[in-house]
Enzyme design. Structure first.
Site, PDB file in Angstrom:
ATOM      1  N   ARG A 103      48.424  40.990  51.980  1.00 40.39           N
ATOM      2  CA  ARG A 103      47.434  39.995  51.564  1.00 40.39           C
ATOM      3  C   ARG A 103      46.543  39.664  52.747  1.00 40.39           C
ATOM      4  O   ARG A 103      46.986  39.657  53.895  1.00 40.39           O
ATOM      5  CB  ARG A 103      48.107  38.756  50.985  1.00 40.39           C
ATOM      6  CG  ARG A 103      48.878  37.929  51.967  1.00 40.39           C
ATOM      7  CD  ARG A 103      49.376  36.635  51.337  1.00 40.39           C
ATOM      8  NE  ARG A 103      49.859  35.744  52.379  1.00 40.39           N
ATOM      9  CZ  ARG A 103      50.245  34.504  52.185  1.00 40.39           C
ATOM     10  NH1 ARG A 103      50.228  33.991  50.975  1.00 40.39           N
ATOM     11  NH2 ARG A 103      50.665  33.769  53.189  1.00 40.39           N
ATOM     12  N   THR A 107      41.908  34.825  52.722  1.00 39.51           N
ATOM     13  CA  THR A 107      41.572  34.585  51.306  1.00 39.51           C
ATOM     14  C   THR A 107      42.820  34.599  50.414  1.00 39.51           C
ATOM     15  O   THR A 107      42.766  34.186  49.264  1.00 39.51           O
ATOM     16  CB  THR A 107      40.636  35.693  50.785  1.00 39.51           C
ATOM     17  OG1 THR A 107      41.354  36.936  50.843  1.00 39.51           O
ATOM     18  CG2 THR A 107      39.386  35.805  51.645  1.00 39.51           C
ATOM     19  N   ASP A 201      57.190  34.604  58.117  1.00 43.36           N
ATOM     20  CA  ASP A 201      56.649  35.873  57.626  1.00 43.36           C
ATOM     21  C   ASP A 201      57.796  36.874  57.493  1.00 43.36           C
ATOM     22  O   ASP A 201      58.364  37.329  58.488  1.00 43.36           O
ATOM     23  CB  ASP A 201      55.591  36.389  58.613  1.00 43.36           C
ATOM     24  CG  ASP A 201      54.884  37.627  58.079  1.00 43.36           C
ATOM     25  OD1 ASP A 201      55.582  38.606  57.719  1.00 43.36           O
ATOM     26  OD2 ASP A 201      53.654  37.625  58.021  1.00 43.36           O
ATOM     27  N   ASP A 204      57.425  40.307  59.306  1.00 41.02           N
ATOM     28  CA  ASP A 204      57.573  40.192  60.761  1.00 41.02           C
ATOM     29  C   ASP A 204      59.030  39.952  61.145  1.00 41.02           C
ATOM     30  O   ASP A 204      59.523  40.492  62.137  1.00 41.02           O
ATOM     31  CB  ASP A 204      56.722  39.042  61.300  1.00 41.02           C
ATOM     32  CG  ASP A 204      55.230  39.370  61.285  1.00 41.02           C
ATOM     33  OD1 ASP A 204      54.868  40.501  60.910  1.00 41.02           O
ATOM     34  OD2 ASP A 204      54.437  38.484  61.643  1.00 41.02           O
TER      35      ASP A 204
END
Ligand code: PRP
Ligand code: URA
Length: 210
Positions: A103, A107, A201, A204
């Site tokens: 993504r 946005t 995340d 990550d």
């Protein structure tokens, strides 16, 4: 759309360690795999089966086998890859297809950068793996993709979801046959589109920062 939120102390225990920012990548990967095996048990409750006759050493009896066409498991790269081994442990005869999505962090719009799936998914049961359901953009696009290829039903397995993402998927799928199996339903999304309290995340934490 059906939504199943896991309710088991072992799942919550493993999730708590995953959420902890001190947990290292090797432990995070191991726990993700264990968690998915537990969630996969619920996710495969509706897997299509058919009766078969077999002979035990004692007598003839009726059992079940997974129907053809075989289910398709689709991890969404990158973070969904950390869930694949745990899922195929429980469903070893499944085929595996891949969707690469990321993504845009400004946005929140997802874009697809890789796709390796059968052209025709008619009558297929599909299991999508993505640890995080945040705005729902990535999972929504994956679900649309699979139905456009003819999938019969889609079950998504996510470790964490935000209520905003679940509502977005519910609106998007309409009366199509979709089930969400979640490790936990968290409080909300923050202004950066991260799940709160979440785990950060997922990609990550599994594989390191890109
Ligand atoms: C993460 C996650 C989901 C997506 C969720 O992937 O694994 O795919 O974000 O967010 P959304 O519900 O708002 O779409 P990311 O785009 O960070 O890519 P990665 O797996 O390569 O890290
Ligand atoms: N993607 C992640 O990896 N984590 C979040 O909290 C939201 C999206």
């Amino acid at each position: 759309m059906r939504v199943h939120v896991a309710d088991h102390p072992l799942i919550t225990h493993k999730l708590t360690v995953l959420r902890d920012k001190r947990t290292t990548s090797p432990v995070f990967r191991q726990l993700t795999e264990e968690l998915i095996t537990l969630l996969a048990y619920e996710a495969t409750r509706g897997v299509r089966v058919e009766e078969i006759e077999i002979d035990t050493p004692v007598t003839r009896t009726t059992g079940l086998k997974i129907s053809e066409p075989r289910p398709l498991v689709v991890p969404i790269l990158r973070a969904g890859l950390g869930m694949l081994e745990g899922m195929t442990t429980l469903l070893p005869t499944a085929e595996v297809g891949f969707l690469g999505m990321a993504r845009n962090e400004e946005t929140f719009e997802p874009y697809t950068y890789a796709e390796r799936l059968p052209d025709d998914l008619s009558d297929r049961q599909c299991f999508v793996l993505d640890p995080m359901l945040a705005t729902g953009g990535s999972l929504g696009a994956a679900i649309d993709f699979l139905f456009a290829r003819g999938a019969q039903d889609v079950t998504a397995v996510c470790i964490l979801a935000a209520p905003e993402g679940v509502a977005a998927i519910e609106k998007q799928v309409g009366d199509r046959d979709v089930t969400l199996v979640l490790g936990a339903l968290d409080e909300r999304l923050n202004e950066k589109g991260y799940i709160v309290p979440g785990l950060g995340d997922a990609g990550d934490r599994l594989y390191g920062t890109v």
